[in-house]
Design an enzyme around this catalytic site. Structure first.
Site, PDB file in Angstrom:
ATOM      1  N   GLU A   1       0.303   3.632   1.758  1.00 12.49           N
ATOM      2  CA  GLU A   1       0.368   4.059   3.151  1.00 12.49           C
ATOM      3  C   GLU A   1       1.698   3.668   3.799  1.00 12.49           C
ATOM      4  O   GLU A   1       2.052   4.179   4.854  1.00 12.49           O
ATOM      5  CB  GLU A   1      -0.802   3.473   3.953  1.00 12.49           C
ATOM      6  CG  GLU A   1      -2.156   4.068   3.627  1.00 12.49           C
ATOM      7  CD  GLU A   1      -2.333   5.495   4.138  1.00 12.49           C
ATOM      8  OE1 GLU A   1      -1.666   5.858   5.129  1.00 12.49           O
ATOM      9  OE2 GLU A   1      -3.132   6.239   3.552  1.00 12.49           O
TER      10      GLU A   1
ATOM     11  N   TYR B   1      -1.926   0.415  10.249  1.00 15.18           N
ATOM     12  CA  TYR B   1      -2.147  -0.251   8.964  1.00 15.18           C
ATOM     13  C   TYR B   1      -0.894  -0.164   8.097  1.00 15.18           C
ATOM     14  O   TYR B   1      -0.419  -1.167   7.549  1.00 15.18           O
ATOM     15  CB  TYR B   1      -3.336   0.392   8.237  1.00 15.18           C
ATOM     16  CG  TYR B   1      -3.477  -0.058   6.802  1.00 15.18           C
ATOM     17  CD1 TYR B   1      -3.956  -1.333   6.496  1.00 15.18           C
ATOM     18  CD2 TYR B   1      -3.129   0.782   5.747  1.00 15.18           C
ATOM     19  CE1 TYR B   1      -4.073  -1.763   5.184  1.00 15.18           C
ATOM     20  CE2 TYR B   1      -3.246   0.360   4.432  1.00 15.18           C
ATOM     21  CZ  TYR B   1      -3.719  -0.904   4.163  1.00 15.18           C
ATOM     22  OH  TYR B   1      -3.832  -1.324   2.847  1.00 15.18           O
TER      23      TYR B   1
ATOM     24  N   SER C   1       0.828  -1.204   0.000  1.00 15.17           N
ATOM     25  CA  SER C   1       0.000   0.000   0.000  1.00 15.17           C
ATOM     26  C   SER C   1       0.862   1.253   0.000  1.00 15.17           C
ATOM     27  O   SER C   1       1.960   1.266   0.569  1.00 15.17           O
ATOM     28  CB  SER C   1      -0.898   0.004   1.250  1.00 15.17           C
ATOM     29  OG  SER C   1      -1.470   1.276   1.459  1.00 15.17           O
TER      30      SER C   1
END
Length: 330
Positions: free
Chosen positions: A129, A151, A127
């Site tokens: 992120e 996450y 991801s």
């Protein structure tokens, strides 16, 4: 006939990927939780159209035995590990569950494949992120990670687990560093779908307000069906590598809001309310990907751009709400 195993098959990406693989002649297997099989109407809606064509297996990412058994029975040629607790804001509320499920689940999948089908090609859903507090813009495969959420942390760990199994055991393990990808199948908890659903409700007179947090956060938004093609392409290469998948464009949440309301002929200022409670404890201000490696080595490019994506999602939510409205009158 090639066999593919998809974790998270009932999610946005899993459903698009399953459809793609079926079109390509694969035998498609999916791992899902038992609760989904017991409540198919609500939990299997994304794959309703292809349910008869896929084989579902009940297992939990928290149970190595259940994962091991599925891999042992299916013996896939390709495994796409998409399942995760993927809602960033929720990961702050339940960091232990997010980190344990995401990291252990990835480790269990890799280990089960190593022991049962070491030649199986493995895809890990990374991801954007993972970049978090970015060191450069745009972000590429060589940009350092600085995650800003549980996450993001769990995805960095998964990335290195896949990389380690590749280097230590010679497994064909790829990491896809996917930037934000959306569609009408996105969950309502995600900001893009939250916006388009609210716009549709307001347009139909079903609501008068949309609460949002940080409107200045910038994201690189693409179309999920485009991104699953990149996943498949990664596993068709001669050697495993990691790839950034993105559009190369960044837009603020405010731009998404303006585009969605504008398309529906509405003025956002009348309806949008800022709510400080919706800000993240640690904000990620900008994520924008450089997909030049994927373009060069995979021949991949996004086909759907920002405004087209917004329109698609607003139209889909309008259609869903109109359908439900009509059903309630019967």
């Amino acid at each position: 006939m090639k066999k593919a195993l998809i974790t998270g098959i009932t999610g946005q990406d899993g459903s698009y990927l399953a459809e793609l693989l079926l079109e390509k002649g694969y035998e498609v297997h999916g791992i899902t939780r038992r609760v989904a099989l017991e409540d198919p109407e609500h939990r299997l809606w994304r794959i309703r159209r292809i349910l008869k064509d896929v084989k579902l297996h009940s297992a939990s990412l928290e149970s190595y035995a259940s994962i091991f058994n599925v891999v042992q029975n299916v013996r896939p040629d390709e495994c796409y590990h998409l399942a995760a607790q993927s809602y960033v804001s929720y990961s702050f509320e339940d960091e232990f569950s997010t980190i344990n499920t995401n990291i252990d689940g990835t480790h269990y999948m890799l280990s089960a494949i190593k022991h049962n089908v070491p030649k199986c090609k493995f895809y890990f859903a990374g991801s954007s992120e993972m970049f978090g507090m970015v060191k450069e813009t745009p972000q590429s495969e060589t940009t350092p990670f600085h995650p800003r959420s549980p996450y993001g942390l769990s995805k960095v760990a998964g990335f290195y687990l896949a990389q380690n199994y590749r280097e230590a055991y010679g497994m064909f393990a790829c990491n896809g560093i996917l930037f934000n990808h959306e569609s009408p199948r996105r969950g309502l908890e995600f900001v893009t779908r939250k916006i388009t659903n609210a716009v549709a409700k307001i347009k139909l007179g079903l609501s008068q307000e949309l609460k949002l947090g940080n409107l200045e956060a910038k994201r690189d938004w693409g179309f999920a069906a485009d991104y699953v093609k990149a996943m498949w392409l990664m596993l068709q290469q001669d050697k495993p590598e990691d790839f950034v998948i993105a559009t190369g464009e960044a837009h603020t949440v405010k731009e998404f809001v303006d585009a969605a309301f504008g398309y529906a002929g509405l003025k956002p200022d009348k309806y949008v309310v800022l709510d400080k409670e919706l800000y993240r404890p640690a904000e990620v201000n900008i994520l924008m990907g450089d997909y030049s490696k994927a373009k060069k080595k995979l021949g991949w490019e996004p086909s759907i751009r920002f405004k087209e994506l917004v329109k698609m999602m607003v139209d889909a939510d309008l259609e869903i709400l109109k359908e439900n409205k009509d059903k309630s009158r019967i």
